[in-house]
Design a protein around this motif. Sequence first.
Motif, PDB file in Angstrom:
ATOM      1  N   GLN A   1       0.816  -1.180   0.034  1.00 24.17           N
ATOM      2  CA  GLN A   1       0.202  -0.134   0.059  1.00 24.17           C
ATOM      3  C   GLN A   1       1.008   1.365   0.296  1.00 24.17           C
ATOM      4  N   GLU A   2       0.247   2.236  -0.530  1.00 20.51           N
ATOM      5  CA  GLU A   2       1.084   3.489  -0.355  1.00 20.51           C
ATOM      6  C   GLU A   2       1.314   3.976   0.719  1.00 20.51           C
ATOM      7  N   GLY A   3       2.480   4.552   1.071  1.00 19.74           N
ATOM      8  CA  GLY A   3       2.981   5.265   2.519  1.00 19.74           C
ATOM      9  C   GLY A   3       2.926   3.893   3.540  1.00 19.74           C
ATOM     10  N   ILE A   4       3.295   2.698   3.033  1.00 16.21           N
ATOM     11  CA  ILE A   4       3.578   1.501   3.993  1.00 16.21           C
ATOM     12  C   ILE A   4       4.462   0.763   3.326  1.00 16.21           C
ATOM     13  N   LEU A   5       5.699   0.513   4.332  1.00 19.10           N
ATOM     14  CA  LEU A   5       6.618  -0.482   3.984  1.00 19.10           C
ATOM     15  C   LEU A   5       6.553  -1.752   4.933  1.00 19.10           C
ATOM     16  N   THR A   6       6.354  -2.816   4.278  1.00 21.70           N
ATOM     17  CA  THR A   6       6.110  -3.986   5.061  1.00 21.70           C
ATOM     18  C   THR A   6       7.480  -4.775   5.187  1.00 21.70           C
ATOM     19  N   CYS A   7       7.801  -5.259   6.286  1.00 25.70           N
ATOM     20  CA  CYS A   7       8.876  -5.794   6.620  1.00 25.70           C
ATOM     21  C   CYS A   7       8.446  -7.214   7.278  1.00 25.70           C
ATOM     22  N   MET A   8       9.147  -8.183   6.700  1.00 26.36           N
ATOM     23  CA  MET A   8       9.189  -9.832   7.377  1.00 26.36           C
ATOM     24  C   MET A   8       9.682  -9.719   8.892  1.00 26.36           C
ATOM     25  N   SER A   9       8.941 -10.250   9.700  1.00 23.96           N
ATOM     26  CA  SER A   9       9.585 -10.447  10.995  1.00 23.96           C
ATOM     27  C   SER A   9       9.448 -11.787  11.379  1.00 23.96           C
ATOM     28  N   GLY A  10      10.604 -12.362  12.262  1.00 25.24           N
ATOM     29  CA  GLY A  10      10.455 -13.501  12.891  1.00 25.24           C
ATOM     30  C   GLY A  10      10.398 -14.877  11.799  1.00 25.24           C
TER      31      GLY A  10
END
Length: 84
Positions: free
Chosen positions: A72-81
């Motif tokens: 989504q615009e304005g969102i950075l998704t990072c993998m965790s765990g």
Amino acid sequence: MAAMTVDGKIAKDQGSGVTWTSKEDKKLFSQVTREAGVVVMGRKTFQIDLQEKPLPGRLMVILTKEHQYPPQEGILTCMSGDPD
């Protein structure tokens, strides 16, 4: 800045007792995160508390184990765990 229980623990589930009902807390959160320009939170918090709506004027960094979380615009998704 972190939302914590009265005994200093960060919430892990909905029944943890962390609430954002204080107007002063909400105002401080808004001020600090606007100045920083970034908010980091878990996917469930983003989905449940913010209903997947990014906060204006801030980059939302969402930590998730979900491989297929939609961009989504304005969102950075990072993998965790561990995703498994």
